[in-house]
Design a protein around this motif. Structure first.
Motif, PDB file in Angstrom:
ATOM      1  N   TYR A 271       0.769  -1.150   0.072  1.00 12.85           N
ATOM      2  CA  TYR A 271       0.040   0.039   0.004  1.00 12.85           C
ATOM      3  C   TYR A 271       0.834   1.195  -0.033  1.00 12.85           C
ATOM      4  CZ  TYR A 271      -3.630  -3.274   1.553  1.00 12.85           C
ATOM      5  OH  TYR A 271      -4.547  -4.574   1.518  1.00 12.85           O
ATOM      6  N   LEU A 272       1.126   1.890  -1.068  1.00 13.56           N
ATOM      7  CA  LEU A 272       1.932   3.131  -1.131  1.00 13.56           C
ATOM      8  C   LEU A 272       1.417   4.269  -1.239  1.00 13.56           C
ATOM      9  CD1 LEU A 272       4.008   1.846  -4.329  1.00 13.56           C
ATOM     10  CD2 LEU A 272       4.623   1.760  -1.994  1.00 13.56           C
ATOM     11  N   SER A 273       0.019   4.553  -0.866  1.00 14.05           N
ATOM     12  CA  SER A 273      -0.774   5.838  -0.556  1.00 14.05           C
ATOM     13  C   SER A 273      -0.136   6.342   0.483  1.00 14.05           C
ATOM     14  CB  SER A 273      -2.181   5.342  -0.468  1.00 14.05           C
ATOM     15  OG  SER A 273      -2.815   6.632  -0.621  1.00 14.05           O
ATOM     16  N   THR A 274      -0.175   7.690   0.364  1.00 18.45           N
ATOM     17  CA  THR A 274       0.446   8.665   1.433  1.00 18.45           C
ATOM     18  C   THR A 274      -0.871   9.130   2.140  1.00 18.45           C
ATOM     19  OG1 THR A 274       0.295  10.452  -0.062  1.00 18.45           O
ATOM     20  CG2 THR A 274       2.374   9.421   0.360  1.00 18.45           C
ATOM     21  N   THR A 275      -2.097   9.183   1.667  1.00 14.73           N
ATOM     22  CA  THR A 275      -3.357   9.374   2.371  1.00 14.73           C
ATOM     23  C   THR A 275      -4.374   8.563   2.100  1.00 14.73           C
ATOM     24  OG1 THR A 275      -4.529  11.588   2.676  1.00 14.73           O
ATOM     25  CG2 THR A 275      -3.939  10.945   0.235  1.00 14.73           C
ATOM     26  N   PHE A 276      -5.547   8.863   2.753  1.00 13.03           N
ATOM     27  CA  PHE A 276      -6.557   7.965   2.697  1.00 13.03           C
ATOM     28  C   PHE A 276      -7.932   8.713   2.707  1.00 13.03           C
ATOM     29  CE2 PHE A 276      -2.925   5.733   4.409  1.00 13.03           C
ATOM     30  CZ  PHE A 276      -2.974   4.487   3.827  1.00 13.03           C
TER      31      PHE A 276
ATOM     32  N   GLY B 299       0.132   6.010  10.074  1.00 11.60           N
ATOM     33  CA  GLY B 299      -0.016   4.736   9.871  1.00 11.60           C
ATOM     34  C   GLY B 299      -0.185   4.365   8.531  1.00 11.60           C
ATOM     35  N   ASN B 300      -0.105   2.760   8.299  1.00 12.75           N
ATOM     36  CA  ASN B 300      -0.157   2.332   7.020  1.00 12.75           C
ATOM     37  C   ASN B 300      -0.561   0.737   7.213  1.00 12.75           C
ATOM     38  OD1 ASN B 300       1.548   0.650   5.157  1.00 12.75           O
ATOM     39  ND2 ASN B 300       0.767   2.358   3.817  1.00 12.75           N
ATOM     40  N   PRO B 301      -0.894   0.181   6.392  1.00 17.89           N
ATOM     41  CA  PRO B 301      -1.353  -1.430   6.681  1.00 17.89           C
ATOM     42  C   PRO B 301      -0.269  -2.065   6.668  1.00 17.89           C
ATOM     43  CG  PRO B 301      -2.931  -0.249   5.067  1.00 17.89           C
ATOM     44  CD  PRO B 301      -2.024   0.725   5.209  1.00 17.89           C
ATOM     45  N   ASN B 302       0.953  -1.774   5.729  1.00 22.23           N
ATOM     46  CA  ASN B 302       2.121  -2.431   5.921  1.00 22.23           C
ATOM     47  C   ASN B 302       2.843  -2.338   7.190  1.00 22.23           C
ATOM     48  OD1 ASN B 302       1.944  -1.643   2.679  1.00 22.23           O
ATOM     49  ND2 ASN B 302       1.970  -3.659   2.984  1.00 22.23           N
ATOM     50  N   ARG B 303       2.948  -1.070   7.746  1.00 27.68           N
ATOM     51  CA  ARG B 303       3.748  -0.803   8.772  1.00 27.68           C
ATOM     52  C   ARG B 303       2.871  -1.510  10.098  1.00 27.68           C
ATOM     53  NH1 ARG B 303       4.017   4.852   9.588  1.00 27.68           N
ATOM     54  NH2 ARG B 303       3.039   5.095  11.629  1.00 27.68           N
ATOM     55  N   ALA B 304       1.348  -1.389  10.101  1.00 28.46           N
ATOM     56  CA  ALA B 304       0.693  -2.212  11.138  1.00 28.46           C
ATOM     57  C   ALA B 304       0.965  -3.622  10.969  1.00 28.46           C
ATOM     58  CB  ALA B 304      -0.615  -1.941  10.903  1.00 28.46           C
ATOM     59  N   ALA B 305       1.149  -4.155   9.876  1.00 32.89           N
ATOM     60  CA  ALA B 305       1.282  -5.796   9.639  1.00 32.89           C
ATOM     61  C   ALA B 305       2.672  -6.101  10.240  1.00 32.89           C
ATOM     62  CB  ALA B 305       1.357  -6.292   8.179  1.00 32.89           C
ATOM     63  N   LEU B 306       3.659  -5.308   9.844  1.00 31.26           N
ATOM     64  CA  LEU B 306       5.212  -5.554  10.503  1.00 31.26           C
ATOM     65  C   LEU B 306       5.094  -5.148  11.886  1.00 31.26           C
ATOM     66  CD1 LEU B 306       8.123  -5.985  10.320  1.00 31.26           C
ATOM     67  CD2 LEU B 306       8.442  -3.635   9.766  1.00 31.26           C
ATOM     68  N   GLU B 307       4.413  -4.285  12.484  1.00 35.56           N
ATOM     69  CA  GLU B 307       4.329  -4.079  13.959  1.00 35.56           C
ATOM     70  C   GLU B 307       3.613  -5.040  14.537  1.00 35.56           C
ATOM     71  OE1 GLU B 307       4.788   0.768  13.784  1.00 35.56           O
ATOM     72  OE2 GLU B 307       2.898  -0.098  14.121  1.00 35.56           O
TER      73      GLU B 307
ATOM     74  N   THR C 190       4.507  12.203  15.269  1.00 35.93           N
ATOM     75  CA  THR C 190       4.925  13.606  15.151  1.00 35.93           C
ATOM     76  C   THR C 190       6.357  13.720  14.661  1.00 35.93           C
ATOM     77  OG1 THR C 190       3.530  13.952  17.042  1.00 35.93           O
ATOM     78  CG2 THR C 190       5.042  15.619  16.457  1.00 35.93           C
ATOM     79  N   GLY C 191       7.316  12.986  15.262  1.00 38.01           N
ATOM     80  CA  GLY C 191       8.724  13.072  14.805  1.00 38.01           C
ATOM     81  C   GLY C 191       8.739  12.660  13.276  1.00 38.01           C
ATOM     82  N   GLY C 192       8.206  11.424  12.889  1.00 38.23           N
ATOM     83  CA  GLY C 192       8.263  11.277  11.509  1.00 38.23           C
ATOM     84  C   GLY C 192       9.048  10.370  11.033  1.00 38.23           C
ATOM     85  N   ALA C 193      10.227   9.865  11.823  1.00 36.30           N
ATOM     86  CA  ALA C 193      11.024   8.806  11.477  1.00 36.30           C
ATOM     87  C   ALA C 193      10.619   7.569  11.262  1.00 36.30           C
ATOM     88  CB  ALA C 193      12.080   8.907  12.463  1.00 36.30           C
ATOM     89  N   VAL C 194       9.460   7.532  10.287  1.00 37.13           N
ATOM     90  CA  VAL C 194       8.890   6.103  10.309  1.00 37.13           C
ATOM     91  C   VAL C 194       9.285   5.558   8.934  1.00 37.13           C
ATOM     92  CG1 VAL C 194       6.535   7.037  11.178  1.00 37.13           C
ATOM     93  CG2 VAL C 194       7.016   7.415   9.011  1.00 37.13           C
ATOM     94  N   LEU C 195       9.034   4.138   8.951  1.00 39.26           N
ATOM     95  CA  LEU C 195       9.236   3.215   7.779  1.00 39.26           C
ATOM     96  C   LEU C 195       8.542   3.211   6.798  1.00 39.26           C
ATOM     97  CD1 LEU C 195      11.835   1.043   7.806  1.00 39.26           C
ATOM     98  CD2 LEU C 195      10.246  -0.467   8.551  1.00 39.26           C
ATOM     99  N   SER C 196       9.060   3.367   5.599  1.00 34.56           N
ATOM    100  CA  SER C 196       8.268   3.532   4.564  1.00 34.56           C
ATOM    101  C   SER C 196       7.495   2.034   4.328  1.00 34.56           C
ATOM    102  CB  SER C 196       8.928   3.694   3.126  1.00 34.56           C
ATOM    103  OG  SER C 196       9.420   2.624   2.903  1.00 34.56           O
ATOM    104  N   PRO C 197       6.327   2.107   3.536  1.00 32.42           N
ATOM    105  CA  PRO C 197       5.476   0.910   3.379  1.00 32.42           C
ATOM    106  C   PRO C 197       6.250  -0.184   2.515  1.00 32.42           C
ATOM    107  CG  PRO C 197       4.299   2.985   2.842  1.00 32.42           C
ATOM    108  CD  PRO C 197       5.491   3.423   3.223  1.00 32.42           C
ATOM    109  N   PHE C 198       7.079   0.126   1.637  1.00 32.80           N
ATOM    110  CA  PHE C 198       7.907  -0.893   0.878  1.00 32.80           C
ATOM    111  C   PHE C 198       8.595  -1.472   1.729  1.00 32.80           C
ATOM    112  CE2 PHE C 198      11.094  -1.804  -2.307  1.00 32.80           C
ATOM    113  CZ  PHE C 198      10.547  -3.064  -2.674  1.00 32.80           C
TER     114      PHE C 198
END
Length: 376
Positions: free
Chosen positions: A26-31, A49-57, A227-235
């Protein structure tokens, strides 16, 4: 559910829209928002949040046996977030031997945030007891340590930290949840550089924090992540989740290969010392055998003849690649003192090996020819 099964299934579901078995990307930046302003699908914006990040977490929380997990853009970002979540004036007790990038973070950046940092040999019970006589907020363990492969008794240190009113966090990068589960041993949090074994193919960078409890500290970390934004990309999340599926079997092979290589090096006349907790004469072997299911794919050794001999060996390998990092399918060799630079405590004659998934006899033959070749 056993770890091999969790690794395959945790965080993975059949896609309801298509029936796809492999997780979609899921590459979309917004929903999309509903007409009433709500978010009916549960997603707002990729930083949140993103479905791929939620799955990894979800998968990492399951593998470590934690209540929640948070994915970051790198292992350093994950560790940094833990310390950003503390308060100015808090005191932190840190493993003396640890990844040099974190050592720099603790020495050069965090003190300016008002944190008081003390480096302690956490393999020495007397040193731990002495350090915890002064109030501390958190004890940071790295075991096996990088690059000296020192072993800390997680259960004992966690118990002493809790008795002193401190949390215990463990960098579990070298062992992974397949070989060692710090939360089950009493730690409050686990940190990984997912760049290494979790991804497992040398093509992705990421970090993960797993927490025992979904509590106020977990909510504070989540706030820093979003808030800090150092999140992992979906890919990158997708790649690491794919890596987790084979992690148990890769770690088994890495460990078996490393043991073979360590035993060879321990007998070699050109080698002064081998640092690998699987060897019976390693000072931390008994503790490692108790808290790990195998001893991992990372080892280091010291060459007879000092720095020049070590560099000569690194220069003459044919199968090993001279490169930093560890945890991929290919075997790597590195002169750590060179990359760590001035002030390093790593011996100048030390070479760190990331043992990959090649046949161990080929790795041994390569090291043998590199060790025995004489300078012209």
């Amino acid at each position: 559910m056993r770890l091999e099964t969790l690794a395959v299934h945790a965080g993975s579901r059949i896609d309801p829209a298509t029936g796809a078995v492999a997780p979609p990307l899921y590459l979309s930046t917004t929903f999309e928002r509903a007409t009433d302003g709500s978010y009916p699908h549960g997603w707002i914006y990729v930083r949140h949040g993103n479905p791929n990040r939620a799955a990894l977490e979800e998968a990492m929380a399951a593998l470590e046996g934690g209540a929640t997990a948070l994915a970051f853009a790198s292992g350093s970002a994950a560790a940094f977030a833990v310390f950003q979540a503390l308060s100015p004036g808090d005191r932190v007790v840190i493993s003396k031997d640890l990844y040099h990038g974190l050592a720099r973070l603790f020495r050069e950046i965090l003190p300016a945030w008002g944190l008081r940092v003390e480096f302690v040999d956490l393999t020495d019970p007397a040193a731990v007891e002495e350090a915890l006589r002064t109030p501390a907020r958190l004890v940071w363990v790295e075991t096996p340590s990088n690059p000296m492969l020192r072993i800390t008794d997680i259960a004992w240190v966690a118990d002493r930290a809790h008795a002193a009113g401190a949390w215990c966090f463990c960098d579990n990068t070298a062992a992974t949840p397949i070989l060692q589960r710090p939360l089950a041993l009493g730690a409050d949090g686990v940190v990984h550089s997912a760049t290494k074994y979790l991804g497992g193919h040398g093509d992705v960078m990421g970090g993960v924090v797993v927490l025992r409890e979904e509590d106020a500290f977990a909510r504070r970390l989540r706030e820093i992540q979003i808030t800090g934004g150092a999140v992992l990309s979906p890919f990158e999340c997708w790649l690491i989740l794919r890596g987790l599926r084979t992690l148990p079997y890769r770690m088994r092979a890495h460990s078996e290969n490393a043991m073979r290589v360590a035993e060879f090096l321990a007998r070699h006349p050109a080698v002064k010392a081998v640092h690998y907790p699987g060897l019976p004469d390693h000072p931390g072997h008994a503790i490692a055998a108790r808290q790990m299911t195998a001893f991992g794919g990372l080892l280091s050794f010291q060459a007879r003849g000092g720095r020049e001999a070590a560099l000569r060996v690194a220069g003459r390998v044919r199968l090993f690649t001279r490169a930093t990092s560890f945890g991929g399918p290919e075997s790597l060799i590195e002169h750590r003192a060179s990359i760590e630079g001035p002030g390093t405590s790593t011996p100048e004659d030390l070479l760190r090996l990331s043992i990959g998934l090649e046949h161990p006899d080929d790795l041994i033959e390569d090291l043998d020819q590199a060790l025995m070749e004489k300078p012209h």
